[in-house]
Design a protein around this motif. Structure first.
Motif: not given
Ligand SMILES: Cc1cc2nc3c(=O)[nH]c(=O)nc-3n(C[C@H](O)[C@H](O)[C@H](O)COP(=O)(O)OP(=O)(O)OC[C@H]3O[C@@H](n4cnc5c(N)ncnc54)[C@H](O)[C@@H]3O)c2cc1C
Length: 247
Positions: A41-45, A52-57, A76-79, A95-96
């Motif tokens: 899934y992609d998570v978007r903040l 916006q920041a988007q990452r895959s999980y 992850i530090e500073d992630g 959460i989106e």
């Protein structure tokens, strides 16, 4: 009808601390679509100013669980996204997300085996979905999992893997610890190398399907090792999680 690339608002149903740096999040989805083990899934903040920041999980849970998914995220530090999920997100929050995404790094029971699963660190997540799916469907496909972690306390799903292996239905788990090994440790204690691949993959024979997931450099090193071992490129599927290779 919802399409898998539409965003939806998930609700955090529960949070489990897996290791000191890893948490699993159960997300309830209003528009759940059954996934294939290995998909993500992609998570978007979105910040109040619109940034916006988007990452895959990867999805950790088996597709047989309907209406919800588990994501397992390493801090992850500073992630940007992983630290938000670890430090800010609590049960009941929304959460989106969008998904399930991905069609290549997948395994379903009907595809058969034998399977060689190789994980570095949080790379275990999509492989765990495959293992849980195998159990949920009663598949007896032979599986050998080689899982590299820094220390024993960094091993994600340790107890569950021990229990599943204990069922003696064809799943065998091999751990390697690269930084610190407890007294009396009987597993491997080095980075994955060609000797280890021969020992773990050898008994599966020449027809094994391999799935390799973890940090980018880890995946590249293991995939090269598997080619040297004698697997062909179409027997090796890989998923790269990120820039480091320090497992
Ligand atoms: C298909 C896919 C599936 C993934 N599944 C998972 C999963 O199941 N669980 C999970 O924890 N992660 C997973 N990842 C990695 C995840 O998408 C993020 O890259 C990771 O959480 C870091 O994002 P961040 O915003 O916290 O860090 P960022 O703000 O993007 O980066 C912060 C710092 O960390 C470094 N960094 C970025 N990504 C990583 C990484 N993966 N490992 C180490 N250092 C990194 C950056 O170089 C930077 O220096 C997956 C990635 C892909 C492409």
């Amino acid at each position: 009808m919802r399409r898998y690339l539409d965003w939806q608002i998930a609700t955090v149903k529960s949070i489990r601390q897996e290791t000191p740096k890893v948490k699993s999040f159960t997300l309830a989805l209003p528009d759940w679509i059954q996934h294939k083990p290995g998909q993500h899934y992609d998570v978007r903040l979105t910040a109040p100013d619109g940034y916006q920041a988007q990452r895959s999980y990867s999805i950790a849970s088996e597709p047989e669980r309907s209406g919800e998914i588990d994501l397992t995220v390493e801090w992850i530090e500073d992630g940007e996204v992983s630290s938000y999920m670890h430090e800010v997100l609590t049960v009941g929050d929304q959460i989106e997300v969008r998904g399930p995404i991905g069609g290549y790094f997948v395994w379903e029971a009907y595809m058969g085996g034998p399977l060689l699963l190789i994980a570095g660190g949080s790379g275990i997540v999509p492989l765990m979905s495959m293992i849980r799916h195998r159990t949920a469907t009663g598949s007896k496909v032979p599986v050998r999992l080689l899982y590299s972690s820094r220390t024993l306390e960094d091993v994600i799903y340790y107890d569950e893997l021990m229990k599943l292996q204990g069922a003696k239905d064809g799943l065998e788990v091999f751990h390697s610890l690269t930084r610190l090994t407890p007294a009396g440790w009987a597993g491997y204690s080095r980075r994955i190398d060609s000797q280890m691949l021969v020992e773990v993959a050898g008994p599966l024979g020449s027809k094994a399907q391999a799935y390799v997931c973890g940090p980018t450099l880890f995946v590249e090193a293991v995939a090269n090792g598997l080619l040297q071992f004698g697997l062909t490129p179409n027997q090796i599927r890989t998923e790269r999680f990120g820039p480091t290779g320090s497992n």
